[in-house]
Design a protein around this motif. Structure first.
Motif, PDB file in Angstrom:
ATOM      1  N   LYS A  19       0.882  -1.130   0.052  1.00  0.00           N
ATOM      2  CA  LYS A  19      -0.055   0.044   0.063  1.00  0.00           C
ATOM      3  C   LYS A  19       0.725   1.157   0.097  1.00  0.00           C
ATOM      4  O   LYS A  19       0.346   2.290  -0.572  1.00  0.00           O
ATOM      5  CB  LYS A  19      -1.059  -0.096   1.226  1.00  0.00           C
ATOM      6  CG  LYS A  19      -2.116  -0.987   1.155  1.00  0.00           C
ATOM      7  CD  LYS A  19      -3.049  -0.956   2.235  1.00  0.00           C
ATOM      8  CE  LYS A  19      -4.096  -1.987   2.242  1.00  0.00           C
ATOM      9  NZ  LYS A  19      -5.235  -1.643   3.688  1.00  0.00           N
ATOM     10  N   TYR A  22       2.370   1.905  -3.456  1.00  0.00           N
ATOM     11  CA  TYR A  22       1.063   2.329  -4.400  1.00  0.00           C
ATOM     12  C   TYR A  22       1.023   3.661  -4.205  1.00  0.00           C
ATOM     13  O   TYR A  22       0.848   4.428  -5.147  1.00  0.00           O
ATOM     14  CB  TYR A  22      -0.104   1.378  -4.177  1.00  0.00           C
ATOM     15  CG  TYR A  22      -1.108   1.916  -4.871  1.00  0.00           C
ATOM     16  CD1 TYR A  22      -1.613   1.040  -6.181  1.00  0.00           C
ATOM     17  CD2 TYR A  22      -2.022   2.888  -4.413  1.00  0.00           C
ATOM     18  CE1 TYR A  22      -2.405   1.529  -6.932  1.00  0.00           C
ATOM     19  CE2 TYR A  22      -3.310   3.100  -5.482  1.00  0.00           C
ATOM     20  CZ  TYR A  22      -3.561   2.272  -6.439  1.00  0.00           C
ATOM     21  OH  TYR A  22      -4.594   2.723  -7.187  1.00  0.00           O
ATOM     22  N   LYS A  23       0.866   4.262  -2.944  1.00  0.00           N
ATOM     23  CA  LYS A  23       0.613   5.510  -2.718  1.00  0.00           C
ATOM     24  C   LYS A  23       1.783   6.294  -3.280  1.00  0.00           C
ATOM     25  O   LYS A  23       1.677   7.491  -3.924  1.00  0.00           O
ATOM     26  CB  LYS A  23       0.348   5.736  -1.020  1.00  0.00           C
ATOM     27  CG  LYS A  23      -1.088   5.418  -0.635  1.00  0.00           C
ATOM     28  CD  LYS A  23      -1.167   5.521   0.716  1.00  0.00           C
ATOM     29  CE  LYS A  23      -0.385   6.529   1.540  1.00  0.00           C
ATOM     30  NZ  LYS A  23      -1.007   6.564   2.896  1.00  0.00           N
ATOM     31  N   ARG A  53       2.254   0.607 -10.802  1.00  0.00           N
ATOM     32  CA  ARG A  53       1.244   1.264  -9.799  1.00  0.00           C
ATOM     33  C   ARG A  53      -0.087   0.147 -10.185  1.00  0.00           C
ATOM     34  O   ARG A  53      -0.767  -0.361  -9.617  1.00  0.00           O
ATOM     35  CB  ARG A  53       0.827   2.466 -10.024  1.00  0.00           C
ATOM     36  CG  ARG A  53      -0.347   3.054  -8.828  1.00  0.00           C
ATOM     37  CD  ARG A  53      -1.317   4.082  -9.408  1.00  0.00           C
ATOM     38  NE  ARG A  53      -1.743   3.999 -10.671  1.00  0.00           N
ATOM     39  CZ  ARG A  53      -2.262   5.029 -11.194  1.00  0.00           C
ATOM     40  NH1 ARG A  53      -2.093   6.134 -11.021  1.00  0.00           N
ATOM     41  NH2 ARG A  53      -2.515   4.852 -12.595  1.00  0.00           N
ATOM     42  N   ASP A  54      -0.530   0.008 -11.697  1.00  0.00           N
ATOM     43  CA  ASP A  54      -1.474  -0.579 -12.001  1.00  0.00           C
ATOM     44  C   ASP A  54      -1.478  -2.338 -11.447  1.00  0.00           C
ATOM     45  O   ASP A  54      -2.058  -2.934 -11.086  1.00  0.00           O
ATOM     46  CB  ASP A  54      -1.935  -0.595 -13.677  1.00  0.00           C
ATOM     47  CG  ASP A  54      -2.087   0.733 -13.972  1.00  0.00           C
ATOM     48  OD1 ASP A  54      -2.567   1.506 -13.140  1.00  0.00           O
ATOM     49  OD2 ASP A  54      -2.209   0.975 -15.076  1.00  0.00           O
ATOM     50  N   LEU A  56       0.569  -3.256  -9.123  1.00  0.00           N
ATOM     51  CA  LEU A  56       0.231  -3.365  -7.639  1.00  0.00           C
ATOM     52  C   LEU A  56      -1.120  -3.166  -7.106  1.00  0.00           C
ATOM     53  O   LEU A  56      -1.700  -4.034  -6.151  1.00  0.00           O
ATOM     54  CB  LEU A  56       1.086  -2.164  -6.925  1.00  0.00           C
ATOM     55  CG  LEU A  56       2.351  -2.247  -6.806  1.00  0.00           C
ATOM     56  CD1 LEU A  56       3.068  -1.013  -6.004  1.00  0.00           C
ATOM     57  CD2 LEU A  56       2.795  -3.450  -5.740  1.00  0.00           C
ATOM     58  N   GLU A  57      -2.022  -2.504  -7.847  1.00  0.00           N
ATOM     59  CA  GLU A  57      -3.341  -2.612  -7.622  1.00  0.00           C
ATOM     60  C   GLU A  57      -4.068  -3.837  -7.726  1.00  0.00           C
ATOM     61  O   GLU A  57      -4.638  -4.526  -6.837  1.00  0.00           O
ATOM     62  CB  GLU A  57      -4.191  -1.675  -8.455  1.00  0.00           C
ATOM     63  CG  GLU A  57      -5.411  -1.295  -8.114  1.00  0.00           C
ATOM     64  CD  GLU A  57      -6.321  -0.126  -8.885  1.00  0.00           C
ATOM     65  OE1 GLU A  57      -7.487   0.021  -8.928  1.00  0.00           O
ATOM     66  OE2 GLU A  57      -5.478   0.521  -9.381  1.00  0.00           O
ATOM     67  N   PRO A  70      -7.875   1.804  -2.728  1.00  0.00           N
ATOM     68  CA  PRO A  70      -6.748   2.674  -3.209  1.00  0.00           C
ATOM     69  C   PRO A  70      -6.506   4.267  -2.762  1.00  0.00           C
ATOM     70  O   PRO A  70      -5.672   4.653  -2.473  1.00  0.00           O
ATOM     71  CB  PRO A  70      -6.570   2.498  -4.613  1.00  0.00           C
ATOM     72  CG  PRO A  70      -7.903   2.016  -5.278  1.00  0.00           C
ATOM     73  CD  PRO A  70      -8.597   1.492  -4.092  1.00  0.00           C
TER      74      PRO A  70
END
Length: 73
Positions: A19, A22-23, A53-54, A56-57, A70
């Motif tokens: 997380k 991602y942030k 990022r995509d 990781l989502e 998210p």
């Protein structure tokens, strides 16, 4: 040095790190998207950050469940 932690603790640490990453990628992406002109290297970085990022989502959805947000992570 070795420490013993439960599987649940380890799992939560991994989720928190994902997380955080991602942030941070979101912050970096916004910073470059706000620029009027990007160099070729900056554009490559931006494209790479968006791709990761995509990914990781998707990974977070798998590990943290369908209901992780998210925007609140």
């Amino acid at each position: 040095m070795k420490i013993d932690i439960s599987d649940d603790t380890m799992y939560n640490i991994v989720i928190d790190v994902l997380k955080h990453d991602y942030k941070q990628l979101g912050v970096d992406i916004e910073r470059f998207q706000d620029k009027a002109i990007l160099s070729d290297i900056e554009q490559e970085d931006l494209d790479n950050w968006i791709k990761h990022r995509d990914a990781l989502e998707i990974t977070l959805t798998y590990y943290a469940g369908l209901h992780w947000d998210p925007d609140l992570s």
